[in-house]
Design an enzyme around this catalytic site. Structure first.
Site, mmCIF file in Angstrom:
data_model
loop_
_atom_site.group_PDB
_atom_site.id
_atom_site.type_symbol
_atom_site.label_atom_id
_atom_site.label_comp_id
_atom_site.label_asym_id
_atom_site.label_seq_id
_atom_site.Cartn_x
_atom_site.Cartn_y
_atom_site.Cartn_z
ATOM 1 N N THR A 78 0.806 -1.223 0.000
ATOM 2 C CA THR A 78 0.000 0.000 0.000
ATOM 3 C C THR A 78 0.835 1.267 0.000
ATOM 4 O OG1 THR A 78 -1.855 -1.104 1.070
ATOM 5 C CG2 THR A 78 -1.733 1.295 1.313
ATOM 6 N N ASN A 99 5.306 -1.280 3.200
ATOM 7 C CA ASN A 99 4.604 -0.626 4.307
ATOM 8 C C ASN A 99 5.517 -0.415 5.508
ATOM 9 O OD1 ASN A 99 2.217 -0.585 2.863
ATOM 10 N ND2 ASN A 99 1.454 -2.481 3.778
ATOM 11 N N LYS A 158 -6.592 5.119 5.401
ATOM 12 C CA LYS A 158 -5.304 4.742 5.997
ATOM 13 C C LYS A 158 -4.378 5.942 5.994
ATOM 14 C CE LYS A 158 -5.360 -0.084 4.325
ATOM 15 N NZ LYS A 158 -4.647 -1.073 3.485
#
Length: 568
Positions: A78, A99, A158
């Protein structure tokens, strides 16, 4: 050479507002550019559900459609993916390799936004929170550099999505913390609080919602119930795929979570609420400058990890995210201003191996990472004569291994480190489920061809694009595409996506504006092309070299002037 887009009326004007022929040189630039990232929205998901979209995704699929967009890099996570979307650079330049990673210089595990410089308005993070780990400029930074009248906002489910897409100097970057509401960052607590103020009203309304029990996750699209199934798992257990889902499994050795959790779709819903609030309260697209709004929708990734991509849970999520994108587009359309919308994803993903195996994919399965690490440590000790286990996963990622000394810190003896890494990589290639293994020394010197079509790029080159010194592991592994390096934990973690396979790298790239003439462009392009393309639509230039290219969005008369190409 890079191309640079000259925006035309067909690209950025509201065709419905005028019946006169548009003139390219006189067309207004986009006043608002909206960049949407749907986390883990693979090209496979886009294509599988394309005929069932009825709202926002159906609208965007009638624009300029690249169904074969690719992340060129091999580590597909991500934070790394959002940095590529925002900057047009690959991880070997952004420094955002994953990440999280093991900081070999500092000797600490580091999350990608733990920059040690900035702080959050609400959360207490020991290592800080902000964009300081990002080593390159972004689309938002280019826009701000062009004029102080231009504004940049990002909002996501997020923190890593919002922070990477917001860049270094946004007017606001906001993420939903899942407990209190939206948070933001600043150079100090006072600045962080000031930056959070645009969402004060949204947070107050959200606090009321969060004070009551979370809504149940029931079917939004009843036809998804046809995908219900009971799937056998290793160890005699089973996974019941249905809605509402069973309580999530707990992490081995830890107590189960207390109380009901928020359903994944809640994250997308409140993110779109906040995006609309920013559009209204900040009057985006209605000032003297050009505005960028980046929106990160995180629920699809949550569903994919917890339940896989081929069950009733993902079917329902596709219906819900379609409606949320539609709600955002409706508000944007009501503004009746020149607008350009782009949508892509930070990475793709596949289904859980147990369901794949039941459908005839015989290679699907799981890797016992504890046994793998034990074996590799034993091989490294035997090959080099050391008396300690020299390998540790970078953070908890078993595919990035760091060579450490007997005290657990990065090994300072470079020659010995190289010998251990080489022995480890050689041994890993003999293990079931491991498709590739490379040492840092190999990847550091590899020079991928930046012009090669991303679907044809050798796997070693993909991994080299994910390598950044002092952050990447000393040994990088790639599992077989249908192998998952984790045990099954239904409702918590059932599948991952960090490998270099095409179903992890391939994502849709969509561009849309009112009056666009639908085009299906089937040949592969890179996600790194998104930022320079949007910069062209906003008539700003990158302040640094980029890896991506500007894509022609309008008619053949528009051309992208040459730009310097990145040397990396």
């Amino acid at each position: 050479m890079k191309k640079w887009i000259a925006a035309t009326a067909a690209t950025i004007a509201l065709a419905a507002m005028s019946s006169a022929p548009a003139v390219a040189e006189e067309s207004p630039a986009a006043k608002l550019v909206v960049l949407i990232s749907i986390d883990q929205f693979s090209a496979d998901l886009f294509n599988a559900y394309r005929g069932e979209f009825r709202a926002g995704l159906a609208t965007l699929a009638q624009g300029i459609v690249y169904a074969n967009g690719f992340h060129a890099q091999g580590v597909t996570e991500t934070c790394a993916g959002h940095a590529v979307i925002a900057s047009g650079r690959h991880p070997n330049a952004t420094g955002i390799i994953a990440n999280q990673w093991f900081d070999q210089r500092g000797g600490v595990d580091r999350y990608c936004t733990d920059d040690g410089v900035h702080v959050a308005a609400r959360a207490t993070r020991k290592l800080g929170v902000g964009p300081g780990m990002l080593r390159v400029s972004t689309l938002g930074d280019w826009l701000k550099a062009a004029s102080p009248a231009n504004r940049v906002f990002s909002v996501a489910g997020k923190d890593r999505s919002a922070i990477m897409m917001g860049g270094h100097i946004p007017d606001g970057a906001f993420w939903f913390d899942g407990k209190q509401g939206f948070d933001s960052w600043g150079k100090d607590a006072a600045e962080a609080q000031r930056r959070l103020s645009p969402l004060a009203g949204a947070n107050a309304a959200l606090a009321k919602r969060l004070s009551t029990p979370p809504p149940a996750w029931t079917y939004h699209r009843e036809s998804c119930a046809a995908r219900e199934a009971v799937i056998p798992l290793p160890g005699g257990k089973s996974f019941h795929a249905h809605l509402p889902p069973d309580p999530a499994a707990s992490i081995p050795g830890q107590p189960p979570a207390s109380g009901p959790a928020l359903p994944p779709w809640f994250y997308d819903q409140v993110t779109v609420d906040a995006a609309i609030d920013l559009i209204d309260s900040q009057k985006l697209g209605r000032s003297t400058g050009t505005d960028l709004l980046a929106v990160g929708l995180s629920a699809t990734d949550m569903v994919g990890h917890a339940y896989g991509t081929q069950g009733p849970e993902m079917c329902d999520q596709m219906a819900r995210v379609d409606e949320e994108v539609g709600r955002l587009l409706k508000r944007i359309g009501d503004l009746r201003i020149p607008v350009l919308v782009a949508l892509t994803a930070d990475h793709g993903g596949g289904d859980i191996p147990e369901r794949l195996a039941a459908r005839g994919y015989r290679d699907a399965g799981r890797i016992d990472t504890a046994a793998l690490l034990t074996d590799l440590n034993a091989a490294a000790r035997t090959a080099t004569g050391i008396d300690w286990d020299p390998l540790r996963p970078a953070y908890f990622d078993p595919t990035q291994l760091v060579v450490v000394d007997a005290g657990g810190r990065s090994l300072g003896d470079a020659a010995l480190k190289n010998r251990i890494a080489a022995a480890t990589a050689a041994r890993a290639l003999t293990q079931p489920g491991i498709a590739g293994a490379w040492t840092a020394a190999e990847l550091r010197t590899r020079k991928p061809d930046a012009h090669q079509s991303p679907d044809l790029m050798p796997v070693a080159d993909r991994m080299a694009l994910s390598f950044y010194p002092d952050r990447s592991g000393d040994v990088l592994l790639a599992t077989d595409p249908l192998k998952i390096a984790a045990p099954p934990l239904p409702g918590l973690f059932m599948m991952g996506h960090s490998g270099p396979s095409d179903f992890n790298r391939r994502v849709p790239i969509l561009f849309w504006w009112p009056g666009v003439v639908y085009q299906e462009r089937v040949l592969p392009v890179r996600v790194a092309d998104v930022a320079p393309t949007l910069a062209g639509a906003m008539r700003v230039a990158p302040t640094d070299a980029v890896d991506g290219e500007c894509l022609e969005l309008a008619d053949p008369r528009s051309a992208c002037p040459a730009l310097p190409v990145s040397s990396r």
